[in-house]
Design a protein around this motif. Structure first.
Motif, PDB file in Angstrom:
ATOM      1  N   ALA A   1     -17.381 -16.584   9.629  1.00  0.00           N
ATOM      2  CA  ALA A   1     -18.780 -17.405   9.892  1.00  0.00           C
ATOM      3  C   ALA A   1     -19.546 -17.405   8.696  1.00  0.00           C
ATOM      4  CB  ALA A   1     -19.312 -16.565  10.955  1.00  0.00           C
ATOM      5  N   PRO A   2     -19.709 -16.513   7.738  1.00  0.00           N
ATOM      6  CA  PRO A   2     -20.505 -16.767   6.512  1.00  0.00           C
ATOM      7  C   PRO A   2     -19.973 -17.777   5.595  1.00  0.00           C
ATOM      8  CG  PRO A   2     -20.440 -14.635   7.127  1.00  0.00           C
ATOM      9  CD  PRO A   2     -19.684 -15.111   8.088  1.00  0.00           C
ATOM     10  N   LEU A   3     -18.840 -17.631   5.409  1.00  0.00           N
ATOM     11  CA  LEU A   3     -18.182 -18.721   4.333  1.00  0.00           C
ATOM     12  C   LEU A   3     -18.216 -20.062   5.119  1.00  0.00           C
ATOM     13  CD1 LEU A   3     -14.840 -16.731   3.597  1.00  0.00           C
ATOM     14  CD2 LEU A   3     -16.500 -17.232   2.211  1.00  0.00           C
ATOM     15  N   ALA A   4     -18.010 -20.319   6.352  1.00  0.00           N
ATOM     16  CA  ALA A   4     -18.005 -21.624   7.033  1.00  0.00           C
ATOM     17  C   ALA A   4     -19.389 -22.443   6.828  1.00  0.00           C
ATOM     18  CB  ALA A   4     -17.649 -21.675   8.552  1.00  0.00           C
ATOM     19  N   LEU A   5     -20.511 -21.451   6.556  1.00  0.00           N
ATOM     20  CA  LEU A   5     -21.926 -22.063   6.677  1.00  0.00           C
ATOM     21  C   LEU A   5     -22.239 -22.062   5.115  1.00  0.00           C
ATOM     22  CD1 LEU A   5     -23.477 -20.751   9.608  1.00  0.00           C
ATOM     23  CD2 LEU A   5     -22.869 -23.112   9.337  1.00  0.00           C
ATOM     24  N   HIS A   6     -21.476 -21.509   4.156  1.00  0.00           N
ATOM     25  CA  HIS A   6     -21.852 -21.407   2.845  1.00  0.00           C
ATOM     26  C   HIS A   6     -21.768 -22.653   2.117  1.00  0.00           C
ATOM     27  CE1 HIS A   6     -22.417 -19.261  -1.280  1.00  0.00           C
ATOM     28  NE2 HIS A   6     -21.540 -20.194  -1.594  1.00  0.00           N
TER      29      HIS A   6
ATOM     30  N   PRO B   1     -23.008 -24.478  -2.013  1.00  0.00           N
ATOM     31  CA  PRO B   1     -23.356 -24.251  -3.527  1.00  0.00           C
ATOM     32  C   PRO B   1     -24.831 -23.920  -3.511  1.00  0.00           C
ATOM     33  CG  PRO B   1     -22.225 -26.197  -3.239  1.00  0.00           C
ATOM     34  CD  PRO B   1     -22.614 -26.038  -1.766  1.00  0.00           C
ATOM     35  N   ALA B   2     -25.156 -23.060  -4.650  1.00  0.00           N
ATOM     36  CA  ALA B   2     -26.537 -22.588  -4.922  1.00  0.00           C
ATOM     37  C   ALA B   2     -27.422 -23.876  -4.914  1.00  0.00           C
ATOM     38  CB  ALA B   2     -26.571 -21.818  -6.178  1.00  0.00           C
ATOM     39  N   GLU B   3     -26.994 -24.803  -5.667  1.00  0.00           N
ATOM     40  CA  GLU B   3     -27.924 -26.003  -5.570  1.00  0.00           C
ATOM     41  C   GLU B   3     -28.349 -26.569  -4.259  1.00  0.00           C
ATOM     42  OE1 GLU B   3     -23.922 -27.647  -6.233  1.00  0.00           O
ATOM     43  OE2 GLU B   3     -25.001 -26.119  -7.108  1.00  0.00           O
ATOM     44  N   GLU B   4     -27.789 -26.208  -3.136  1.00  0.00           N
ATOM     45  CA  GLU B   4     -28.006 -26.650  -1.697  1.00  0.00           C
ATOM     46  C   GLU B   4     -28.924 -25.913  -1.190  1.00  0.00           C
ATOM     47  OE1 GLU B   4     -27.211 -29.812  -0.621  1.00  0.00           O
ATOM     48  OE2 GLU B   4     -26.139 -30.186  -2.380  1.00  0.00           O
ATOM     49  N   ARG B   5     -29.696 -24.748  -1.778  1.00  0.00           N
ATOM     50  CA  ARG B   5     -30.149 -23.725  -1.238  1.00  0.00           C
ATOM     51  C   ARG B   5     -31.435 -24.249  -0.495  1.00  0.00           C
ATOM     52  NH1 ARG B   5     -30.609 -18.209  -1.455  1.00  0.00           N
ATOM     53  NH2 ARG B   5     -32.800 -17.318  -1.390  1.00  0.00           N
ATOM     54  N   ARG B   6     -32.136 -25.231  -1.198  1.00  0.00           N
ATOM     55  CA  ARG B   6     -33.260 -25.527  -0.472  1.00  0.00           C
ATOM     56  C   ARG B   6     -33.172 -26.411   0.611  1.00  0.00           C
ATOM     57  NH1 ARG B   6     -38.653 -26.857  -2.473  1.00  0.00           N
ATOM     58  NH2 ARG B   6     -39.552 -28.858  -1.926  1.00  0.00           N
ATOM     59  N   TRP B   7     -32.040 -27.369   0.750  1.00  0.00           N
ATOM     60  CA  TRP B   7     -31.549 -28.007   1.534  1.00  0.00           C
ATOM     61  C   TRP B   7     -31.212 -27.104   2.932  1.00  0.00           C
ATOM     62  CZ3 TRP B   7     -26.736 -27.678   3.924  1.00  0.00           C
ATOM     63  CH2 TRP B   7     -26.407 -28.756   4.884  1.00  0.00           C
ATOM     64  N   MET B   8     -30.483 -26.118   2.496  1.00  0.00           N
ATOM     65  CA  MET B   8     -30.215 -25.022   3.781  1.00  0.00           C
ATOM     66  C   MET B   8     -31.492 -24.514   4.239  1.00  0.00           C
ATOM     67  SD  MET B   8     -26.857 -23.360   1.906  1.00  0.00           S
ATOM     68  CE  MET B   8     -26.808 -21.985   3.218  1.00  0.00           C
TER      69      MET B   8
ATOM     70  N   PRO C   1     -25.300 -15.575   2.952  1.00  0.00           N
ATOM     71  CA  PRO C   1     -23.797 -15.272   3.351  1.00  0.00           C
ATOM     72  C   PRO C   1     -23.914 -13.515   3.660  1.00  0.00           C
ATOM     73  CG  PRO C   1     -23.892 -16.793   1.625  1.00  0.00           C
ATOM     74  CD  PRO C   1     -25.268 -16.332   1.555  1.00  0.00           C
ATOM     75  N   ALA C   2     -24.493 -12.797   2.705  1.00  0.00           N
ATOM     76  CA  ALA C   2     -24.626 -11.393   2.733  1.00  0.00           C
ATOM     77  C   ALA C   2     -25.490 -10.875   4.099  1.00  0.00           C
ATOM     78  CB  ALA C   2     -25.182 -10.743   1.641  1.00  0.00           C
TER      79      ALA C   2
END
Length: 191
Positions: free
Chosen positions: A93-98, A100-107, A176-177
């Motif tokens: 589940a965490p991998l499926a929603l992971h 890249p770091a540059e998408e952190r704000r979008w997430m 993810p953690a």
């Protein structure tokens, strides 16, 4: 795909659904979902209204731009898994929603909007049901009873939503953690 807006200098026009969704989410967070129109999004992205509607049917649909890929990844990771079902869910589940770091704000914007905007939450129910069903079907396919499978599906969704809610309040933490920790806590009681 090219846009219908000519280049007038400055920031280039956007050409991907994901980029357009990121602009829309930024506006939703800044101005409010209801207060932001499709015209506002198109203007900020330097695309035409028509281009916006080539990518999305409604402004709320921008929040689901990555959902088909995330759902497919979740299903694939579970299908490929050889570990016990709880471990597979906690890892997959965490991998499926992971992203890249540059998408952190979008997430973070997406999580805020999904968990706080009533008009978005209505549409979220369909995607949440898909997420839950993938987990339920996987656990049932591992020979667990229907009761355990349904409980695991709901627990997986609850842990996913809980991790995102916590992350919104604690954005410096690793999503993810957190997601894995929530899954382990919630799934421990299933079965």
């Amino acid at each position: 795909m090219s846009t219908t807006t000519p280049d007038s200098g400055g920031r280039p026009a956007l050409t991907s659904a994901h980029e357009l969704a990121a602009v829309a989410q930024e506006l939703f967070v800044e101005r409010g979902f209801e207060q932001t129109s499709v015209d506002d999004i198109a203007a900020a992205a330097r695309v035409s209204r028509r281009t916006f509607f080539r990518y999305f049917s409604t402004k709320a649909d921008v929040l689901w731009v990555e959902s088909p890929a995330e759902l497919a990844t979740f299903r694939r990771l579970l299908d490929e898994s050889t570990e016990p079902w709880r471990e597979a869910l906690c890892r997959s589940a965490p991998l499926a929603l992971h992203h890249p770091a540059e998408e952190r704000r979008w997430m973070l914007h997406r999580a805020k909007l999904l968990l706080t905007v009533p008009a978005v939450q209505e549409k979220a129910a369909v995607r949440h049901a898909e997420w839950r069903m993938i987990a339920t079907e996987f656990v049932a396919g591992r020979g667990q009873s229907a009761l355990v499978a349904v409980a695991a599906g709901h627990a997986t969704l609850a842990a996913t939503l809980g991790a995102h809610e916590y992350w919104i309040a604690h954005p410096d933490e690793d999503l993810p953690a957190l997601h894995e920790r929530f899954l382990r806590m919630v799934l421990a009681g299933v079965g």
